[in-house]
Design a protein around this motif. Structure first.
Motif, mmCIF file in Angstrom:
data_model
loop_
_atom_site.group_PDB
_atom_site.id
_atom_site.type_symbol
_atom_site.label_atom_id
_atom_site.label_comp_id
_atom_site.label_asym_id
_atom_site.label_seq_id
_atom_site.Cartn_x
_atom_site.Cartn_y
_atom_site.Cartn_z
ATOM 1 N N LEU A 1 0.817 -1.216 0.000
ATOM 2 C CA LEU A 1 0.000 0.000 0.000
ATOM 3 C C LEU A 1 0.851 1.265 0.000
ATOM 4 N N SER A 2 2.151 1.093 -0.176
ATOM 5 C CA SER A 2 3.063 2.237 -0.111
ATOM 6 C C SER A 2 3.878 2.360 -1.396
ATOM 7 N N SER A 3 4.674 3.409 -1.464
ATOM 8 C CA SER A 3 5.522 3.630 -2.633
ATOM 9 C C SER A 3 6.723 2.690 -2.664
ATOM 10 N N VAL B 1 3.096 -10.980 -8.843
ATOM 11 C CA VAL B 1 3.569 -9.729 -9.428
ATOM 12 C C VAL B 1 2.662 -8.599 -8.963
ATOM 13 N N ASN B 2 3.274 -7.519 -8.537
ATOM 14 C CA ASN B 2 2.542 -6.334 -8.084
ATOM 15 C C ASN B 2 1.806 -5.702 -9.268
ATOM 16 N N GLY B 3 0.476 -5.749 -9.224
ATOM 17 C CA GLY B 3 -0.318 -5.224 -10.322
ATOM 18 C C GLY B 3 -0.274 -3.724 -10.450
ATOM 19 N N LYS B 4 0.187 -3.023 -9.410
ATOM 20 C CA LYS B 4 0.274 -1.562 -9.450
ATOM 21 C C LYS B 4 1.712 -1.075 -9.530
ATOM 22 N N GLY B 5 2.636 -2.002 -9.743
ATOM 23 C CA GLY B 5 4.045 -1.626 -9.821
ATOM 24 C C GLY B 5 4.378 -0.943 -11.137
#
Length: 425
Positions: free
Chosen positions: A94-96, A311-315
């Motif tokens: 949930l963070s950068s 895999v991070n979908g928002k990466g």
């Protein structure tokens, strides 16, 4: 044995809250080095929980370096996370500072609903038939696959060959045979069966699956264990507990092979990770079978846990992260074999790779692979700590004869359905 168990932190995918000492230290280890120091265009952040077996951290660093050598534009930065891995991961996502790739044992469908995971059907699709159903089900939400299985931790029923042979008993194929065998094998200081120090362990799930039932429907929206058939199967847990055949209150729990190798139980529900230790102490005096079928329409069952790579979908580098996951966990058979058997004892999740892995080419280990592929079950992605608690607490009451089976399962189903409704809202 401590190392073999600590690799799972709490036996990933099992919902058994066991934490080994090697993985409980707070903090994280970040080697501070990318797999290539200069000249790269992309640096992928990859998280692992702190495995307990020696050599695992060095292994993933080698894998990353090998990828960068083949793909000079991409560096991989490894973070080795000790302590409460899942909590730290959830916060990071949930963070950068969220990683591009990460592993998880207990898959959470809620992360899909939040858009945190990238679907991986494009890399899984070409080899989908090379995975057992149990390797795909846990990470499948609304028909899409969100995790690449890294390894299978198989759980099955061990038995002492010499003890059963002496008693003239064949390994049980039905629950009726299991109960009869457990009674015949109970004598003196030896009990017939060990399923866990609490007399419950995994067995509620095994009874349900082996009767032909399941926890939820394929959509993950409806509880399906509140049926007369399920009540009959799970009610048999009371029969086991009242039979006088179960070893209870032992010094170690079901995931440690102590009860079997010390002769405290003739049959023992345990995991593949224990097999090297069992073989070391018993030689060839053991065999493995699935949990026997319950009722006329049932089928044997084994449970399959393990870890998934996601895999991070928002990466910022989704495509590059998927390419690396594909290279590491689908294309590189030698690395997958190394990961599964050089530092512990696990089945490579791809059937073709398992077939090439020498330790699984004969004997009980080979039989275990076949059992997992034929009879394997895993938890659905919506099955979380809340549903686990509601279900197991009810089954524990049933086991001890403290509740009406149908009424108790109805209460558990109500609680689990509320949790499913919340997840699917």
């Amino acid at each position: 044995m401590a190392n073999a168990i600590s690799r799972r932190n709490f036996l990933a995918g099992t919902s058994v809250l066991f934490v080994a000492g090697a993985a409980t230290a707070c903090g994280s280890s970040d080697d501070g080095k990318d797999s290539a120091a200069r000249g790269t265009k992309i640096t992928l952040s990859q998280w692992y929980h702190a495995y307990g077996e020696a050599g695992t951290q060095q292994a993933v660093q080698r894998y990353a370096a090998a990828y960068t050598k083949a793909n000079p534009d991409v560096a991989i930065k490894i973070s080795w996370i000790a302590g409460d891995y899942e909590t730290r991961l959830n916060s990071a996502l949930l963070s950068s500072s969220a990683p591009d790739l990460f592993e998880i044992g207990d898959f959470r469908a809620s992360n899909v609903k939040s858009g945190l995971l990238a679907p991986l059907d494009d890399i899984i699709g070409p080899v989908r038939s090379d995975y057992a159903r149990s390797a795909l089900d846990t990470a499948t939400v609304d028909g899409k696959v969100y995790g690449v299985k890294m390894m299978d931790d198989v759980m099955m029923l061990y038995y002492r060959k010499s003890v059963l042979d002496k008693a003239g008993i064949v390994p049980p194929r039905t629950f009726t045979e299991l109960l009869a065998a457990a009674k015949s094998l109970t004598s003196g200081k030896q009990k017939g069966l060990f399923i866990g120090s609490d007399g419950v362990g995994d067995v509620p799930y095994l009874l349900l699956w082996s009767s032909g039932g399941d926890l939820v429907d394929p959509s993950g929206r409806t509880v399906t264990f509140n049926t007369p058939e399920a009540a009959a199967a799970i009610g048999a847990l009371k029969d086991l507990n009242s039979s006088g055949t179960l070893l209870q209150g032992f010094t170690t729990d079901w995931f440690d092979p102590g009860a079997l190798v010390q002769g405290a139980a003739a049959m023992h529900w345990c995991g593949l990770w224990a097999m090297p230790d069992i073989k070391k102490k018993l030689g060839d005096d053991f065999g493995v079978v699935p949990w026997p079928a319950f009722g006329g329409s049932g089928s044997p069952a084994v449970r399959v846990g393990g870890w998934y790579h996601l895999v991070n979908g928002k990466g910022p580098h989704v495509d590059a992260a998927k390419k690396y996951a594909n290279w590491l966990w689908i294309q590189q058979a030698d690395l997958q074999k190394d990961w599964c058997v050089s530092y512990g004892f696990h089945v490579p999740s791809r059937k073709s790779v398992a077939a090439q892995t020498t330790p699984f080419s004969s004997g009980p280990a080979q039989e275990t692979v076949a059992l997992s592929q034929q009879y394997g079950h895993s938890f659905p992605p919506v099955w979380n700590k809340a549903t686990t608690t509601a279900f197991i607490q009810s089954c524990a009451k049933i086991a001890k004869g403290k509740a009406d089976v149908a009424a108790e399962l109805a209460d558990a189903a109500k609680a689990c359905q509320a949790e499913l409704d919340k997840q699917n809202a």
